[in-house]
Design an enzyme around this catalytic site. Structure first.
Site, PDB file in Angstrom:
ATOM      1  N   SER A 285      47.849  39.135  47.803  1.00 43.86           N
ATOM      2  CA  SER A 285      47.256  39.992  48.798  1.00 43.86           C
ATOM      3  C   SER A 285      45.769  39.725  49.067  1.00 43.86           C
ATOM      4  O   SER A 285      45.266  40.123  50.118  1.00 43.86           O
ATOM      5  CB  SER A 285      47.410  41.453  48.377  1.00 43.86           C
ATOM      6  OG  SER A 285      46.623  41.739  47.239  1.00 43.86           O
TER       7      SER A 285
ATOM      8  N   LYS B 152      36.757  42.868  48.469  1.00 43.41           N
ATOM      9  CA  LYS B 152      38.103  43.163  48.977  1.00 43.41           C
ATOM     10  C   LYS B 152      38.157  44.612  49.442  1.00 43.41           C
ATOM     11  O   LYS B 152      37.643  45.499  48.744  1.00 43.41           O
ATOM     12  CB  LYS B 152      39.138  42.912  47.868  1.00 43.41           C
ATOM     13  CG  LYS B 152      40.595  43.067  48.310  1.00 43.41           C
ATOM     14  CD  LYS B 152      41.561  42.728  47.169  1.00 43.41           C
ATOM     15  CE  LYS B 152      43.015  42.782  47.637  1.00 43.41           C
ATOM     16  NZ  LYS B 152      43.973  42.447  46.550  1.00 43.41           N
TER      17      LYS B 152
ATOM     18  N   SER C 171      48.184  38.415  43.098  1.00 43.48           N
ATOM     19  CA  SER C 171      47.353  38.572  44.299  1.00 43.48           C
ATOM     20  C   SER C 171      45.952  37.989  44.211  1.00 43.48           C
ATOM     21  O   SER C 171      45.246  37.937  45.213  1.00 43.48           O
ATOM     22  CB  SER C 171      47.227  40.051  44.665  1.00 43.48           C
ATOM     23  OG  SER C 171      48.382  40.494  45.327  1.00 43.48           O
TER      24      SER C 171
END
Lengths: 95, 493
Positions: free
Chosen positions: B159, B78, B183
């Site tokens: 997210s 990420k 998330s």
């Protein structure tokens, strides 16, 4: 509690985010929408409750007050938008 | 079998048996990224050369008999984890030129264990969002689509939308992710994969771009519960560079997956039965509990009375911490800078140009609730309610070993839906945010499909530092669900 436009401008200034005048009404409406929704928390009885500050049950630990890192100015400055020697460059602050 | 179809565990076994090399496995994933990423936009940065060099080095280590636990396994990272020498953007324009000189502890742990990094994956800007539509690098598309409406592009959740979409579409065997309010778990559920937010303090936050420090936790997403367990063991561990890192042993999470659920007491919180939840999600929840009972667990109704206050509490605590954390983006030491007449003007123009609308909104809310005269009414009040939410869980866990709930209140929605009103978007995290506030581990397990063929997940919440029970329960649900459906967009399809 509803925010007026002067408060919205003051918060933007405190947050150091430039808010153009035409953006103020929309930001005001969005913030008031969120704050109106949050308002329900006032109904919760929190008398005598200790606030929870951190995310975990583990208490913070102490460490030696000793230097463990440093001496890497080039790495520290590697992403600087502006630099002069070993310093970050900014517009003139003091006349 | 196409190399991108391996589970992470299957890939490790295949590498160990010499069925393929890490270079071959890595190249297959890079080819899949080349083919599908233009459509999915899951990766922000692909580090193909570095990945192949790492794979080559990994093959050499394996040949020399010094293979680590993740030796040669290609992963996505990420773009919130700092990676030394590789651009790290946090999905924000304000960091679009930031190249960290250091490695986050979690990604460093993965490298230590032999992993190969394919690149950095997309996310909502500063991890603020539930749809991956707030990224400065464009939205990510969910590789799944509705059976009766394949042309409507769906969000992957957020997210960690890039992480979840990449893993679901087989553009990585697993990915790192972070979870502040849901998330990891919400995008995992939307993309039909597994994801765990471990206990607060389990993974070091050092080198992860901070959003809300008392809530942020790193965790893995992968296609099976066991794969998540394997990844978490490598990611977790005490780190003196994070003052909230927990100095506790890291167990063999993968071994715990096979423990079974016989004799476990599973809590079913009555406050999670929300009006307006689709009947399919209610039915899946009942089905999940029935599966657990069939395997010897007992299900017990419990009460978490402050549940309905969790989201509004979160939307005080998280923006407050974000407004403080994001003060560092001022155009002086790193990141984007806009010209200004004086220093304050430079700050204000830099931050207005560098932050997107949702980030600006949250900084504004956070600044307001922390400002003089309002701190007690908002921030202190929220911290007290947070304590009550945690107390609810403490009391529940006196009687149960784990809690099972739906992961999300809906399946994945269209890219243009829920974008008009911030609060509507916030409601995505209604089932997940409580675990962040209480600091507890939460696992999302792909458990079924809705009528339109979209994946739905169940969530397992456990006691602090008892991820092992969470994995055991999650594995039991996964085995019973036998989730074999595949997204339309995927490598090798």
């Amino acid at each position: 509690m509803s925010l007026d436009t002067a408060t919205v401008r003051r918060i933007a200034s405190l947050a150091r985010i430039r808010l153009e005048e035409p953006e103020v009404p929309r930001m005001q409406a969005e913030l008031n929408g969120i704050l109106g929704w949050i308002e329900q928390l006032q109904a919760v009885d929190t008398e005598g409750v200790e606030p929870m500050a951190g995310g975990g049950a583990v208490s913070l630990r102490m460490r030696e007050d000793a230097v463990t890192d440093g001496g890497i100015p080039e790495q520290v400055l590697a992403n600087a938008p502006d630099r002069e020697g070993e310093y970050f460059g900014v517009p003139k602050v003091v006349e | 079998m196409h190399p991108t179809d391996f589970t992470l565990r299957g890939a490790i076994e295949a590498l160990n048996e010499g069925l393929l090399t890490s270079v071959e496995l890595t190249q297959a994933h890079l080819d899949a990224i080349t083919a599908l990423n233009p459509r999915l936009n899951a990766y922000v940065t692909v580090t193909a050369e570095q990945a192949l060099a790492q794979a080559k080095a990994s093959d050499a280590r394996r040949a020399a008999g010094v293979a680590g636990p993740l030796e040669g396994v290609p992963l996505a990272i990420k773009d919130l984890f700092c990676t030394a020498g590789v651009r790290t953007t946090a999905g924000s324009r304000i960091l679009d030129n930031f190249i960290p000189p250091y490695e986050s502890t979690v990604s460093g742990n993965l490298l230590r264990d032999g992993a190969v990094f394919l690149g950095k994956v997309n996310l909502d800007e500063f991890a603020m969002g539930s749809s991956n539509t707030t990224s400065a690098f464009g939205p990510v598309e969910n590789p799944w689509s509705r059976a009766n409406d394949p042309d409507t592009r769906l969000v992957p959740g957020g997210s960690s939308g890039g992480s979840a979409a990449a893993v679901a579409a087989r553009l990585a065997l697993g990915a790192t992710a972070t979870d502040t309010g849901g998330s990891i778990r919400q995008p995992a559920a939307f993309c039909g994969i597994a994801g765990i937010k471990p206990t607060y303090g389990r993974c070091s936050r050092f080198g992860i771009v901070a959003f809300a420090s008392s809530l942020d936790q790193a965790g893995p997403v992968a296609r099976t519960v066991e794969d998540c367990a394997i990844l978490l063991r490598s990611m977790a561990g005490f780190d003196p560079k994070d003052s909230t890192s927990a100095d506790v042993p890291v167990p063999d999470f993968a071994a715990a997956c096979a423990r079974g659920v016989k004799g476990l007491r599973i809590g079913v919180p009555k406050e999670y039965r929300l009006e307006g939840t689709p009947p399919e999600i209610e039915a899946l929840w009942e089905q999940g509990l029935a599966w657990l009972r069939e395997q010897g667990a007992e299900t017990v109704e419990i009460s978490l009375p402050h549940t309905k206050y969790a989201l509004p509490t979160y939307y005080i605590v998280a923006p407050a911490e974000a407004s403080s954390n994001l003060a560092r983006y001022d155009g002086v030491r790193f990141g984007r800078r806009e010209k200004g007449a004086d220093l304050k003007d430079l700050y204000e123009r830099t931050r207005a140009a560098g932050f997107g609308a949702e980030v600006r909104r949250r900084i504004m809310i956070g600044t307001y609730v922390l400002s003089a005269g309002y701190y007690d009414a908002y921030y202190l009040k929220a911290q007290k309610i947070r304590a009550l939410i945690k107390r609810d869980f403490d009391q529940a866990f006196a009687n149960v070993d784990a809690i099972v709930t739906p992961a999300t209140p809906s399946a994945a929605f269209g890219m243009d839906e829920k974008q008009d009103d911030p609060v509507t978007m916030y409601l995505n995290d209604v089932f997940t945010v409580t675990a962040n506030l209480a600091g507890l581990p939460g696992l999302s397990v792909p458990s079924g499909l809705d009528a339109q063929g979209l994946p739905l997940g169940l969530q397992v919440i456990g006691r602090a530092f008892d991820e092992e029970t969470v994995f055991a329960v999650g594995n039991a649900i996964e085995q019973a669900a036998d989730f074999t459906a595949l997204p339309r967009l995927r490598a090798g399809a």
